[in-house]
Design a protein around this motif. Structure first.
Motif, mmCIF file in Angstrom:
data_model
loop_
_atom_site.group_PDB
_atom_site.id
_atom_site.type_symbol
_atom_site.label_atom_id
_atom_site.label_comp_id
_atom_site.label_asym_id
_atom_site.label_seq_id
_atom_site.Cartn_x
_atom_site.Cartn_y
_atom_site.Cartn_z
ATOM 1 N N ASN A 167 0.854 -1.180 0.000
ATOM 2 C CA ASN A 167 0.000 0.000 0.000
ATOM 3 C C ASN A 167 0.899 1.243 0.000
ATOM 4 N N GLU A 168 0.885 1.988 -1.122
ATOM 5 C CA GLU A 168 1.465 3.329 -1.192
ATOM 6 C C GLU A 168 2.945 3.421 -0.815
ATOM 7 N N PRO A 169 3.822 2.838 -1.618
ATOM 8 C CA PRO A 169 5.252 2.975 -1.338
ATOM 9 C C PRO A 169 5.695 4.426 -1.189
ATOM 10 N N TRP A 170 5.016 5.362 -1.890
ATOM 11 C CA TRP A 170 5.381 6.774 -1.760
ATOM 12 C C TRP A 170 5.263 7.234 -0.310
ATOM 13 N N VAL A 171 4.188 6.872 0.357
ATOM 14 C CA VAL A 171 3.986 7.335 1.733
ATOM 15 C C VAL A 171 5.000 6.697 2.666
ATOM 16 N N VAL A 172 5.282 5.393 2.413
ATOM 17 C CA VAL A 172 6.265 4.692 3.259
ATOM 18 C C VAL A 172 7.608 5.424 3.198
ATOM 19 N N VAL A 222 -1.104 2.319 -5.283
ATOM 20 C CA VAL A 222 -0.363 3.587 -5.223
ATOM 21 C C VAL A 222 -1.319 4.744 -4.955
ATOM 22 N N ASN A 223 -0.815 5.743 -4.206
ATOM 23 C CA ASN A 223 -1.568 6.993 -4.085
ATOM 24 C C ASN A 223 -1.075 7.928 -5.187
ATOM 25 N N LEU A 224 -1.962 8.400 -6.002
ATOM 26 C CA LEU A 224 -1.609 9.334 -7.076
ATOM 27 C C LEU A 224 -2.330 10.642 -6.802
ATOM 28 N N LEU A 292 -5.583 2.178 -7.246
ATOM 29 C CA LEU A 292 -5.408 3.625 -7.167
ATOM 30 C C LEU A 292 -6.078 4.184 -5.918
ATOM 31 N N ASN A 293 -5.305 4.844 -5.072
ATOM 32 C CA ASN A 293 -5.846 5.589 -3.929
ATOM 33 C C ASN A 293 -5.876 7.058 -4.332
ATOM 34 N N TYR A 294 -7.091 7.634 -4.462
ATOM 35 C CA TYR A 294 -7.220 9.029 -4.882
ATOM 36 C C TYR A 294 -7.929 9.826 -3.806
ATOM 37 N N SER A 325 -7.081 18.859 5.333
ATOM 38 C CA SER A 325 -6.621 19.974 4.476
ATOM 39 C C SER A 325 -6.409 19.557 3.026
ATOM 40 N N TRP A 326 -7.220 18.615 2.553
ATOM 41 C CA TRP A 326 -7.158 18.219 1.140
ATOM 42 C C TRP A 326 -8.316 18.867 0.389
ATOM 43 N N GLU A 327 -7.989 19.503 -0.734
ATOM 44 C CA GLU A 327 -9.023 20.109 -1.568
ATOM 45 C C GLU A 327 -9.925 19.024 -2.148
ATOM 46 N N ALA A 400 -14.499 2.439 -0.970
ATOM 47 C CA ALA A 400 -14.554 3.714 -0.237
ATOM 48 C C ALA A 400 -13.657 3.622 0.998
ATOM 49 N N TRP A 401 -12.853 4.674 1.219
ATOM 50 C CA TRP A 401 -12.076 4.725 2.461
ATOM 51 C C TRP A 401 -12.823 5.608 3.447
ATOM 52 N N SER A 402 -13.347 5.062 4.545
ATOM 53 C CA SER A 402 -13.066 3.723 5.039
ATOM 54 C C SER A 402 -14.371 3.122 5.547
ATOM 55 N N PHE A 407 -7.909 4.548 13.258
ATOM 56 C CA PHE A 407 -6.665 5.196 13.704
ATOM 57 C C PHE A 407 -5.968 5.811 12.503
ATOM 58 N N GLU A 408 -5.962 7.123 12.427
ATOM 59 C CA GLU A 408 -5.419 7.833 11.260
ATOM 60 C C GLU A 408 -3.936 8.149 11.470
ATOM 61 N N TRP A 409 -3.169 7.089 11.762
ATOM 62 C CA TRP A 409 -1.713 7.207 11.864
ATOM 63 C C TRP A 409 -1.269 8.300 12.838
ATOM 64 N N SER A 410 -0.400 9.212 12.430
ATOM 65 C CA SER A 410 0.102 10.193 13.412
ATOM 66 C C SER A 410 -0.994 11.181 13.824
HETATM 67 O O1 PGI Z 1 -5.433 9.409 5.197
HETATM 68 C C1 PGI Z 1 -6.470 8.529 4.884
HETATM 69 C C2 PGI Z 1 -5.904 7.227 4.325
HETATM 70 C C3 PGI Z 1 -5.137 6.412 5.368
HETATM 71 O O2 PGI Z 1 -5.959 6.175 6.501
HETATM 72 C C4 PGI Z 1 -4.728 5.079 4.697
HETATM 73 O O3 PGI Z 1 -4.129 4.173 5.620
HETATM 74 C C5 PGI Z 1 -3.720 5.343 3.588
HETATM 75 O O4 PGI Z 1 -3.668 4.257 2.673
HETATM 76 C C6 PGI Z 1 -4.017 6.634 2.870
HETATM 77 N N1 PGI Z 1 -3.320 7.163 1.854
HETATM 78 C C7 PGI Z 1 -3.844 8.376 1.587
HETATM 79 C C8 PGI Z 1 -3.333 9.308 0.530
HETATM 80 C C9 PGI Z 1 -1.812 9.444 0.636
HETATM 81 C C10 PGI Z 1 -1.429 10.194 1.845
HETATM 82 C C11 PGI Z 1 -1.363 9.543 3.057
HETATM 83 C C12 PGI Z 1 -0.949 10.229 4.189
HETATM 84 C C13 PGI Z 1 -0.614 11.589 4.078
HETATM 85 C C14 PGI Z 1 -0.695 12.231 2.852
HETATM 86 C C15 PGI Z 1 -1.110 11.533 1.735
HETATM 87 C C16 PGI Z 1 -4.880 8.590 2.444
HETATM 88 N N2 PGI Z 1 -4.978 7.510 3.214
#
Ligand code: PGI
Length: 449
Positions: A167-172, A222-224, A292-294, A325-327, A400-402, A407-410
């Protein structure tokens, strides 16, 4: 939205998506090993409010209830990830059968309810034991990952027919190795390209292994984010090209074209290595689909201070923005699908994530959560996806996410992306208006948009 026929292709796969660390809780139950996120969240100051995934949505114990809820909503598919360290507590070596059994039972429950599983092998929660050995910076991780993937393929392939490696090597890379906001929290211009390359080699090694043991479909998620120049100035145009290469071309070009975008050397300079041709052969395994994660677009300007890409985002005053803060820019999904279609010869695509965090109203007395902004977001993006299909894109599904607030990571639990509200004190699930709306879209195969 002008009303027009938005019926989708027959067998279009409608579902929702989650990931293991964000919803499961019980991260160390039944012999599971710690992941780098277990370590990260228990390091003071790294997540908002000190939030952790120790409990999250308690899905590790409530999974039957959650599958039943998906079925009650009429969902046809469910994208989830496997926590590598549940199955291989050390990341490699001995399999923890209790960990593997959790996913085997989950898949059987989904199938029993007519829900198609889409399984992501790695959604950021690297086993801590592998991070101790260098993690994504150690070239050996390509076979560690392929060996883990092999365990999963042999256990679940056939019941799972849609696999995603990463999932999303760019974010990793960007979050975990360049800027450090995400686990494992490194900040290094030199480590980032190495992490990217080893992620892609690991992806290639797993796809190669699948071709020898698997019988169904495998892809990369990938997230594009489409980049639109803020002006016609040479500086803004150049910055837009750099930003596009860095976030979009850096991952799909190696997989589909066998090379990185030339802007990468301009961005990283001496920190950008030259890699052997054999690596590129390994990376460019043929895929069955792109995930594709958009979420949004970026209007992009020259920004010398924004190291190392030197590109900045220009706020759009008239636009709606989400809580992250995403348009809100549905046209960006149509444009991104067109870019994939043209650049990579129209590969099959699943939208594996699309959604938004808004400030949801509380659960009302009558049990409703009137998340009108999210309903509008979904409606517009599903419409934008349909426009791309009408223009020739081979889109096969939409997750659809989610499914759940999670838990939205940080950012911890402060940001709610769910179609279903979670009361974290009681773990009560409450489908929001967006869940009811999405149920109607799914039941009508897109006609009731
Ligand atoms: O931020 C919402 C979701 C996360 O909860 C998912 O785990 C993750 O796959 C995911 N990717 C993205 C778009 C890429 C992105 C992630 C984090 C910060 C900025 C861009 C948004 N999300």
């Amino acid at each position: 939205m002008t009303q027009h026929d938005t019926t989708f292709p027959e067998h279009f796969l409608w579902g929702t998506a989650t990931s293991a660390y964000q919803i499961e809780g019980s991260p160390l139950a039944d012999g599971a090993g710690p992941s780098i996120w277990e370590r990260f969240v228990h390091t003071p100051g790294l997540t908002i409010g000190g939030d952790t995934g120790d409990v999250a949505c308690d899905h590790y114990r409530r999974w039957r209830e959650d599958v039943r809820m998906m079925a009650d909503l009429g969902l046809r598919a469910y994208r989830f990830s496997v926590a590598w360290a549940r199955v291989l507590p050390e990341g490699r070596g001995t399999v923890n059968t209790k960990g593997l059994d959790f996913y085997s039972r989950l898949v059987d429950e989904l199938l029993a309810h007519g829900i198609t599983p889409l399984t992501t092998l790695f959604h950021w929660d690297l086993p801590a034991a592998l991070d101790d050995r260098g993690g994504w910076l150690n070239p050996d991780i390509a076979h560690w990952f392929a060996d883990y993937a092999d365990v999963m393929f042999k256990a679940l392939d056939g019941r799972v027919r849609h696999w995603a490696t990463l999932n999303e090597p760019w974010v990793v890379t960007d979050g975990g190795y360049l800027h450090g906001a995400l686990a494992p929290g490194h900040r290094s211009l030199y480590e980032a390209p190495i992490a990217t390359h080893h992620l892609l080699r690991a992806h290639g090694a797993a796809v190669q292994r699948y071709r020898s043991v698997g019988k169904h479909q495998i892809g990369l998620v990938v997230n594009l984010e489409p980049k639109y120049a803020a002006s016609d100035s040479a500086a803004d145009q150049a910055a837009t090209r750099r930003a596009h290469a860095y976030m979009n071309g850096q991952y799909l070009d190696p997989v589909f074209l066998g090379r990185y975008p030339e802007e990468m050397r301009e961005i990283f300079g001496a920190a950008w290595p030259e890699w052997p041709a054999a690596d590129h052969e390994l990376i460019k395994q043929k895929l069955d689909f792109i995930g594709l994660n958009y979420y949004t677009r970026s209007v992009t300007r020259d920004a010398p201070e924004a190291w190392p890409v030197r590109a900045g985002r220009v706020i759009q005053p008239q636009a709606t923005y989400t809580e992250t803060s995403w348009e809100v820019f549905p046209q960006g999904l149509t444009d991104t699908l067109a870019w994939i279609r043209e650049r990579y010869a129209n590969p099959p695509v699943y939208i594996t994530e699309n959604g938004a965090a808004f400030y949801d109203p509380p659960v009302a007395e009558n049990g409703r959560v009137a998340d009108a902004l999210r309903v509008d977001y979904l409606r517009k993006h599903i419409g934008a996806m349909h426009a791309a299909i009408a223009a020739g894109s081979d889109v096969r599904g939409y997750m659809a996410w989610s499914l759940l607030d999670n838990f939205e990571w940080s950012l911890g639990f402060a940001k709610r992306f769910g179609l279903v509200h979670i009361n974290y004190a009681t773990q009560q699930r409450t489908p929001k208006d967006s869940a009811r709306y999405y149920s109607r879209v799914v039941a009508s195969n897109g006609a009731a948009l």
